[in-house]
Write a protein that holds these residues in place. Structure first.
Motif, mmCIF file in Angstrom:
data_model
loop_
_atom_site.group_PDB
_atom_site.id
_atom_site.type_symbol
_atom_site.label_atom_id
_atom_site.label_comp_id
_atom_site.label_asym_id
_atom_site.label_seq_id
_atom_site.Cartn_x
_atom_site.Cartn_y
_atom_site.Cartn_z
ATOM 1 N N UNK C 357 -21.125 -4.136 -0.125
ATOM 2 C CA UNK C 357 -20.920 -4.222 -1.736
ATOM 3 C C UNK C 357 -21.247 -2.871 -2.416
ATOM 4 N N UNK C 358 -22.187 -2.072 -1.336
ATOM 5 C CA UNK C 358 -22.365 -0.885 -1.729
ATOM 6 C C UNK C 358 -21.187 0.212 -1.625
ATOM 7 N N UNK C 359 -20.381 -0.209 -0.484
ATOM 8 C CA UNK C 359 -19.044 0.374 -0.390
ATOM 9 C C UNK C 359 -18.172 0.176 -1.504
ATOM 10 N N UNK C 413 -39.483 -23.447 -4.720
ATOM 11 C CA UNK C 413 -38.737 -22.446 -4.743
ATOM 12 C C UNK C 413 -38.310 -21.985 -6.007
ATOM 13 N N UNK C 414 -38.417 -20.751 -6.357
ATOM 14 C CA UNK C 414 -37.977 -19.991 -7.743
ATOM 15 C C UNK C 414 -36.875 -19.339 -7.464
ATOM 16 N N UNK C 415 -35.943 -19.417 -8.339
ATOM 17 C CA UNK C 415 -34.620 -18.807 -8.166
ATOM 18 C C UNK C 415 -34.616 -17.924 -9.128
ATOM 19 N N UNK C 416 -34.171 -16.537 -8.698
ATOM 20 C CA UNK C 416 -34.040 -15.362 -9.761
ATOM 21 C C UNK C 416 -32.571 -15.563 -9.947
ATOM 22 N N UNK C 417 -32.307 -15.688 -11.057
ATOM 23 C CA UNK C 417 -30.772 -15.775 -11.691
ATOM 24 C C UNK C 417 -30.246 -14.576 -11.656
ATOM 25 N N UNK C 418 -28.975 -14.422 -11.902
ATOM 26 C CA UNK C 418 -28.330 -13.142 -12.062
ATOM 27 C C UNK C 418 -27.191 -13.417 -13.091
ATOM 28 N N UNK C 419 -27.181 -12.627 -14.060
ATOM 29 C CA UNK C 419 -26.477 -12.772 -15.329
ATOM 30 C C UNK C 419 -25.581 -11.361 -15.467
ATOM 31 N N UNK C 420 -24.556 -11.546 -15.919
ATOM 32 C CA UNK C 420 -23.485 -10.066 -16.140
ATOM 33 C C UNK C 420 -22.894 -10.520 -17.504
ATOM 34 N N UNK C 421 -22.643 -9.546 -18.139
ATOM 35 C CA UNK C 421 -22.374 -9.634 -19.734
ATOM 36 C C UNK C 421 -20.735 -9.387 -19.782
ATOM 37 N N UNK C 422 -19.991 -8.541 -19.040
ATOM 38 C CA UNK C 422 -18.689 -8.084 -19.491
ATOM 39 C C UNK C 422 -17.686 -9.250 -19.391
ATOM 40 N N UNK C 423 -18.088 -10.241 -18.444
ATOM 41 C CA UNK C 423 -16.970 -11.343 -18.547
ATOM 42 C C UNK C 423 -15.480 -10.883 -17.764
ATOM 43 N N UNK C 425 -13.582 -9.602 -14.044
ATOM 44 C CA UNK C 425 -13.509 -9.746 -12.719
ATOM 45 C C UNK C 425 -14.492 -8.998 -11.844
ATOM 46 N N UNK C 426 -14.772 -8.087 -12.246
ATOM 47 C CA UNK C 426 -15.891 -7.259 -11.637
ATOM 48 C C UNK C 426 -17.222 -7.896 -11.836
ATOM 49 N N UNK C 427 -17.385 -8.229 -13.103
ATOM 50 C CA UNK C 427 -18.645 -9.139 -13.285
ATOM 51 C C UNK C 427 -18.926 -10.015 -12.609
ATOM 52 N N UNK C 428 -18.026 -10.997 -12.460
ATOM 53 C CA UNK C 428 -17.935 -11.996 -11.694
ATOM 54 C C UNK C 428 -18.280 -11.645 -10.198
ATOM 55 N N UNK C 429 -17.626 -10.718 -9.828
ATOM 56 C CA UNK C 429 -17.646 -10.365 -8.306
ATOM 57 C C UNK C 429 -19.348 -9.840 -8.154
ATOM 58 N N UNK C 430 -19.782 -9.246 -9.098
ATOM 59 C CA UNK C 430 -21.297 -8.733 -9.017
ATOM 60 C C UNK C 430 -22.263 -9.966 -8.983
#
Ligand code: SF4
Ligand code: SF4
Lengths: 718, 252, 533
Positions: C357-359, C413-423, C425-430
């Motif tokens: 993913x860094x690449x 178990x504590x889940x750290x959620x991850x949310x992106x704003x742009x909506x 394709x790249x946001x979904x990939x992240x």
């Protein structure tokens, strides 16, 4: 009076007789009558002009002598004979097809009127070309223009048609006035009369300013009629709305009159003298060609597509002429002759295939009731012959060998490549750029006509009407067949066409190109002769230039340019050989496939549609969709105006309709017509009482007014 | 771009050596219940058979008959009190009983073009088919390709029980293929309808709709089992050289 | 529902407001399961639902139609709160077959209503688009397979007469507009689904998905089965999310039975579910990379997928983890060394994913294809009630593990959620990448917390109904189950993240260049097996 003159007079009388007869028979009988009389007249015209071309002997028939204007008369030299021949070639099938086509107007419009107008158009067109003085020429020209207007607006129920007719009249009228002014100017420089012979006589003494003025006035004036930029706006409006036979004539014969005017004045009466003049023609031609084909490619209306393509083809003719003029001014008579031959060749080709295509399109329109290619598809199954002939026309116009379009477009390109012989780098660059534009044009033309044929005749029917369509009547198929045969013949026989055209061109270019373009390989010995080195001849004999010797008449099958010292570039092409090889290949392929699969059972499967059981017609590519990439790529030229409407119900997420309208106004309307009209309106508003703005009338008036202003300015500067 | 190429090179060769050698890598296959095994306690056979929700196990006297075509890999006979012997490996593909093509195995040369139809599978079978393109299996090296056009397809590979809605598309796809053509049914759904058919929405297997040539049991069959089917179809099945340590069965 | 009544205050506030607004038109009750139940008159149904959805911030979980012995019963289940669950209930006599739509206010209910209309023959007055949804042209008009009178054992669709034809409705009207059909059979290995791309050439103006090619009638098939057998269906209708769906089903069954699943089983379930998410996300990422045509990168991603599959096969016997989760707990226990091995593989895969993913982040040709492609706005995502990574790419959290915690997510178990704003394709990939990493962490944590103990309890055969939910790899899934007296399934309503998200798919597939279609598909990462059921 020689034989040709006799035939020509017979033609005129036949035409007038036809007009009178049409006026007398009942409407119902007009189509058949017209088909007979007009085609008979056209054939007579063909004979007359053919005789002049074949024997090289023209004629002059003086009519009267007027005090100021000088001798009036009609006559025919080889140049007018060529144009008359082409006119006949177009009128004959157009007349024949009227028999089948006119039925759709029966009871709605007066066919008698149509018959009279049609015959008169035929006669005046011929007389325009045969006029041997400015007065006869202009008189017939204007008659012809009015007749065109009346025929374009024949379906006068439709305002679009009437408008188109008026635009046609006003723009071409403005053009011819400009041109006439140019000729009058020439006459004013000491000619004894306005007959061409007297004008020709004063030419050598004309000064350079006057030469330029006359050139510009006549070129841009006549180019208005020929559909060249910037005055092409009327063409895509007028041509499509006319009845099919009239469309054929407008594109196939009338456009040529503009070319005739340019050639008559600038090559015959007052031959061009500077490279710059040729360059103007060349560049105007290239730009016309690319603009024309771009709009043709994106146009979903079949006839308007053809009209845009006419613009393109007239552009190509101008390219040939321009190149020839440049060579002429550079004192290269052979290359100049080549340019002119190519231009006339292409003009003839265009007349043939464009009338073929217009007839096909008109036939489809007649049967299907629409010209919209988006609503066609699958017509081939219902109209196999129409489809076949249309295909021949499409292949020709798309410049595919061995058809005629290929020959002339390929030669046009070759002519441009001859610019290496020129001295000036700037001119070479201009040639190179025009060559590139030409290549792009040819490529787009292929796209355009793949679309035109594929989207209309192949695939699935995209509207219900297609299922009910019937094949065209014989009276329309025959003319199409003849025209298609003509396309094939002109494609296969450049070795016959070029020498014939060469005789027309030789007096204009002061050089002949036959020996260069079509060397007599069948008669040349291997050692060569004074003109051709032995090495050159042997090289070509080795690659088969003598195949067919003794069987086929003429000079051989190959079109070549010799590797003489003057023209180091060698090119060779033989559509006839190509055709033979193609036939052999296809034939043997067919046999091989038949033989190798003789024991196979053939299983036919439906079109693969991703597993979908029924591929419905609205799931197949439309003509618009097919050409959309072009629309997107050249957006900068098209400048589309897009408007969108959506309809929704309940909270905006149930989209029930998304309506989108996209318009690509013709670039020349935007760049030329509208500014001119705008200026004129502005001037009119300033000068006189507020302008009455009836749509078309205002165009007409505005164009004429602007013209006057231009003329005044021109007069003052001189 | 170059960094990707470097990375690709650095990864080295990952591809399995099957079919030249058996691949015994753990987790490469879930295995199948062994058929015809003599159970130590014959009376356990009945109980074991009863545990199978798919009716794949059958007690025949003291022996346990297993019909791999029916097995839905619920794993209930693999573990626990009713565990029966399991067989690792993956060469499960068999000519379909009705297929007349067994002797025509050589109809295709070494290169075969596949068309894949999802006729209602659960995505696991499809996922395993997709793995054949994975560098680990790389079916291209064996001359198997997925073709974009059914007109070039030799083999139709079908997963899923053939739902009502996929019946016609499946027939269309088959109809669009030129002969000679073969059909491989992949997964218990495609063989017997599995859990979903025959029912009101699904047939009892691809064979009800099309003539099936090769069947691959499993729910889902591992990639190597599908590869084996392709090899079988092209007359190259069963060449693998046995290695001393055969793949383990299901994890114990 | 298991929440204690500590939210009585909120409960009362909600009640008061409802009563104040609609007075006698709504009846409010408190069933034993702790949910709030509102029974409105049909006239105010849409208003009540709209109020819950828009003003009180509830999300629609599912709509359950039941043909009971004496009456139709429809349940509109909303979650959010507190109180966590609100049930809107409509009863009407069996001879009535129409009721008002709520889709005019709660757009998320659109497809639920269309499905019920197709399968039960109930019509929703005011819904602008009914018909041709689940059942295609093959089915005779008036076939309602979910009705009790329908015989599900009959072979498919004998009713179709002649050549059934499907006439798709067109939305785009423009000169030369046409529809480009895609599917249901694709050129590669793709799930069966069909799309009509409305276009004038080049730019696609609108996409109309046509789904349910894989409709297997899972809800009907489950009826009459014991829970032991029904769980097999829950596990297999979408094999790439087997654990999640089996878990949700089992949770419903366990709630009805009133049993508490042993702590070890809950942790194992979480570990396997997270592993499944990890593997699913790896495959989804590989799919996205594949759709952009990066060959080397997609082979690299493919390697990770196969290794994940192998590690599951090696550790627990089945590459897709079938057969693990059963009602009452886990089918069997696993040894520590087996689970540790799994953790080690996951750890190394997570590291390699990180490198990849860094690449990606520095491959502009890759990012160009994803950025600004397939955009779904936050408001749209909320109105459509989108779930899972798709919603989280558009700024909507919608993660049941944190918002409606269940099993060991409640405290262990504590889940750290991850949310992106742009909506896009790249946001979904992240989101996918971040969630895969988080899952990898959770697996290790869950395994580390395991303590010896039983992994399964007996399930008594008790009648009742309950909802079970789970954050499946593609998003929230809700399994509503009603059991009859002998513990057999009487009604099974299955709402899956793919069903929910397909509803909003067309939002992303609007006004795009045709060649981006595979990319939009891949970044949505939906399954038709899961959506069609
Ligand atoms: S694993 Fe297969 S054979 Fe064993 S019980 Fe399950 S379905 Fe039956
Ligand atoms: S056989 Fe099993 S894995 Fe394959 S599609 Fe059917 S249920 Fe899914």
């Amino acid at each position: 009076m020689n034989l040709a003159a006799g035939f020509f007079l017979a033609f005129v009388l036949l035409g007038l007789f036809g007009a009178a007869l049409s006026a007398m028979v009942p409407d119902r009988r007009v189509p058949a009558t017209l088909a007979w009389t007009a085609s008979l007249a056209s054939v007579t015209l063909l004979v007359a002009s053919g005789l002049v071309l074949a024997h090289g002997v023209g004629f002059e028939l003086p009519l009267m002598h007027l005090p100021v204007l000088g001798a009036l008369g009609i006559g025919m030299d080889r140049l007018s004979a060529l144009f008359l021949l082409v006119t006949g070639l177009v009128f004959a099938p157009a007349s024949m097809s009227s028999a089948g086509y006119l039925g759709r107007y029966l009871g709605r419009y007066s066919l008698r009127l149509y018959g009279v107008l049609f015959h008169l158009l035929l006669v005046t067109t011929a007389l325009t070309l045969a006029g041997s003085d400015l007065v006869t020429f202009l008189f017939n020209w204007r008659l012809m223009s009015v007749l065109c207007l009346l025929l374009v607006g024949f379906e006068h129920g439709e305002t679009e048609h009437v408008d188109a007719g008026f635009l046609l009249l006003s723009m071409t009228e403005a053009g011819v006035l400009t041109a006439a002014l140019g000729v009058l100017f020439l006459g004013g420089l000491g000619a004894s009369g306005l007959d061409f012979a007297s004008l020709r006589a004063v030419a050598p003494g004309v000064g350079s300013t006057a030469r330029w003025a006359i050139f510009l006035l006549t070129f841009f004036g006549f180019s208005m009629k020929a559909g060249l930029i910037p005055g092409s706006s009327w063409l895509p409006r007028a041509h499509p709305v006319a009845p099919a036979p009239v469309s054929m004539i407008l594109s196939g014969a009338i456009l040529n009159l503009g070319v005739y005017g340019i050639v008559r004045v600038n090559l015959d009466l007052l031959p061009v003298r500077w490279v710059g003049q040729g360059l103007i023609v060349l560049i105007a031609g290239s730009l016309t060609a690319i603009i024309g084909i771009l709009y043709a490619t994106i146009e979903p209306d079949m006839k308007r597509m053809l009209a845009h393509s006419s613009i393109e083809n007239m552009g190509l003719v101008a390219v040939g002429l321009g190149a020839g003029m440049v060579f002429l001014a550079s004192h290269m008579p052979v290359l100049a002759a080549m340019g002119f031959v190519v231009a006339f060749y292409h003009m003839t080709n265009h007349s043939l295939y464009k009338s073929l295509l217009f007839l096909g399109a008109g036939g489809v329109d007649m049967r299907l009731g629409t010209r919209d290619m988006d609503r066609m598809g699958g017509l081939l199954r219902r109209m196999p012959y129409t489809g076949l002939f249309f295909l021949v026309g499409a292949l020709s116009i798309a410049a595919l060998p061995p058809l005629n379009g290929f020959v002339s477009e390929w030669l046009t390109l070759q002519t441009l490549l001859q610019s290496t012989a020129l001295a000036s780098t700037g001119v070479k660059v201009a040639f190179a750029l025009c060559g590139a534009l030409l290549a792009l044009t040819v490529a787009l033309a292929l796209t355009c006509f793949v679309k035109a044929f594929g989207m209309s005749f192949l695939g699935m029917p995209r509207s219900e009407g297609v299922e009910r369509v019937r094949e065209l009547p014989r009276s329309m198929l025959w003319p199409m067949g003849l025209l298609a045969a003509g396309c094939l013949a002109l494609g296969l026989g450049p070795t016959f066409v070029i020498p014939a055209l060469d005789t027309v061109v030789a007096p204009l270019a002061h050089g002949s190109v036959t020996e260069e373009l079509v060397p007599p390989f069948f008669t040349l010995g291997t050692s060569g002769d004074a003109r051709y080195s032995g090495r050159f001849v042997r090289d070509f004999h080795r690659i088969g230039a003598q195949v067919g010797r003794g069987v086929i008449p003429g000079r051989g099958l190959v079109v070549l340019h010799p590797g003489g010292p003057r023209n180091p570039v060698v090119f060779a092409m033989s559509t006839a050989y190509t055709a033979v090889v193609l036939l052999l290949l296809l034939g043997s392929l067919y046999l091989v496939v038949r033989w190798s699969t003789r024991r196979r059972k053939v299983r036919r499967a439906a079109v693969w549609a991703g597993g979908l059981h029924h591929l419905s017609p609205d799931m197949t590519y439309t003509a618009t969709g097919f050409s959309n990439p072009v629309r997107v790529v050249f957006e900068g030229i098209f400048r589309p105006a897009i408007s969108e409407d959506t309809r929704e119900s309940a909270r905006g997420y149930f989209r029930t309709a998304l309506t989108r309208r996209q318009m690509e106004p013709f670039a020349l309307d935007r760049l030329f017509l509208r500014p001119v009209v705008g200026c004129a309106r502005w001037a009119a508003a300033r000068a006189a009482r507020p302008h009455q703005s009836g749509r078309v009338n205002s165009y007409t008036a505005a164009v004429l007014l602007t013209l006057l202003i231009v003329l005044v300015i021109a007069g003052i500067t001189m | 771009m170059s960094k990707w190429i470097l990375r690709g090179l650095a990864t080295g060769v990952k591809t399995t050596r099957y079919p030249r050698r058996h691949d015994g890598t753990p987790g490469i296959s879930p295995g199948l219940p062994e058929t015809g095994t003599e159970l130590v306690f014959p009376e356990a056979a009945g109980a074991a058979a009863a545990v199978c929700p798919a009716g794949a196990l059958e007690a025949e006297g003291g022996r346990l008959g297993a019909d791999p075509r029916r097995c839905i890999h619920c794993m209930r006979c693999a573990w626990g009190s009713h565990a029966v012997p399991w067989n690792g490996g993956y060469e499960w593909a068999r000519w379909a009983a009705e297929s007349s093509s067994a002797k025509l195995a050589g109809a295709f040369g070494r290169s075969v073009h596949l068309r894949i139809v999802d006729a209602g599978g659960c995505d696991a079978c499809l996922s395993e088919v997709t793995q054949l393109n994975n560098p680990y299996y790389n079916m291209h090296r064996l001359g198997f390709f997925v073709t974009p056009s059914p007109r070039h397809a030799d083999v139709l590979l079908v997963v899923g029980p053939v739902t009502t809605h996929m019946r016609r598309p499946l027939l269309e796809a088959y109809g669009a293929m030129p002969g000679p053509r073969r059909v491989i049914a992949v997964g218990s759904c495609a063989l017997t309808g599995g859990l979903f058919g025959p029912s009101f929405t699904a047939s009892g297997g691809v064979a009800e709709v099309l003539p099936v040539d090769v069947e691959v049991p499993g729910c889902p069959p591992p990639p190597l089992a599908i590869l084996h089917a392709l090899l079988l179809l092209t007359g190259r099945g069963g060449e693998a050289e046995q290695v001393p340590e055969p793949g383990k069965g299901a994890a114990r | 529902m298991t929440e204690p009544a500590s939210h009585a205050m909120h409960d009362q506030a909600l009640q008061r407001e409802a009563a104040g607004r609609w007075g006698a038109a709504v009846r409010i009750s408190h069933p034993a399961d702790g949910a709030l139940e509102i029974s409105p008159n049909p006239e105010v149904l849409s208003e009540v639902c709209g109020w819950l959805f828009h003003e009180r911030g509830y999300a629609l979980a599912t709509v359950v139609a039941q043909e009971r012995a004496q009456a139709w019963r429809l349940l509109y289940l909303f979650w959010g709160g507190p109180p966590a669950w609100v049930r809107v209930r409509i009863e009407m006599p069996l001879d009535r077959t129409s009721l008002p739509t709520i889709a005019d206010r709660v757009h998320a209910a659109d497809w639920h209503e269309r499905e019920i209309e197709d399968l039960f023959g109930l019509s929703f007055v005011g819904h602008p688009r009914l018909g041709d949804f689940v059942l295609h042209e093959e089915w005779a008009e008036g076939t309602n397979p979910m009705r009790r009178s329908f015989d599900a054992s009959r072979p498919p669709a004998a009713g179709s007469a002649g050549e059934p034809r499907w006439r798709p409705g067109r939305v785009v009207h423009a000169a030369g507009a046409f529809m480009m059909p895609v599917g249901p059979v694709f050129s590669g290995a793709a799930q069966a689904s069909h799309f009509l791309l409305e276009t004038i050439g080049e730019e696609v103006l609108r996409t109309i998905p046509r789904l349910f090619y894989k409709y297997r009638g899972v809800e009907k098939l489950a009826e009459g089965r014991t829970v032991d057998r029904a769980v097999l269906i829950a596990e297999r209708f979408t094999g790439t999310s087997a654990v999640a769906h089996a878990w949700a089903f089992c949770r419903a069954v366990e709630t009805i039975a009133g049993v508490t699943v042993p702590r070890r089983a809950e942790l194992l379930r979480a570990a396997f579910a997270e592993f499944e998410r990890f593997r699913h996300h790896l495959a989804a990422i590989a799919g996205i990379v594949h759709s952009t045509g990066m060959t080397v990168a997609s082979s690299q991603a493919d390697l990770l997928v196969e290794e994940a599959l192998r590690s599951a096969g090696a550790a627990v016997g089945h590459r897709y983890l079938f057969g693990q989760v059963v009602p009452g707990g886990m089918y069997r226990d696993w040894r520590k060394d087996q689970l540790d091995e799994l953790c080690r593989t996951v750890e190394s895969l997570a590291r390699r994913l990180d490198t990849l993913s860094r690449m990606f982040r520095f491959s502009s040709s890759f990012l160009d294809r994803l950025e600004q492609v397939g955009i779904v706005g936050r408001g749209q995502a909320e109105d459509f009630g989108l779930v899972g990574p798709v919603a989280r790419g558009s700024g909507v959290e919608a993660d049941l593990r944190t918002m409606l915690p269940y099993g060991s997510y409640r405290e262990l178990l504590r889940v750290e959620g991850h949310v992106e704003q742009e909506g896009d394709g790249y946001a979904r990939l992240r989101v996918l990448i971040a969630e895969a990493q988080e899952s990898a962490r959770l697996i290790r944590k869950a395994v580390a917390r395991l303590e010896p103990g039983p992994v399964r309890v007996e399930i008594p055969a008790v009648p009742g109904e309950a909802i079970g939910w789970c954050e499946a790899p593609r998003g929230a899934t809700f399994h509503w189950v009603r059991l009859d007296g002998d513990g057999r399934v009487a009604r099974y309503r299955l709402t899956t993240p793919s069903f929910t998200n397909w509803h909003g798919f067309h939002l992303a597939a609007e006004r795009f260049a045709f060649q981006d279609f595979p990319i939009i598909m891949a970044t949505f990462g939906l399954s038709t097996a899961e959506g069609d059921r």
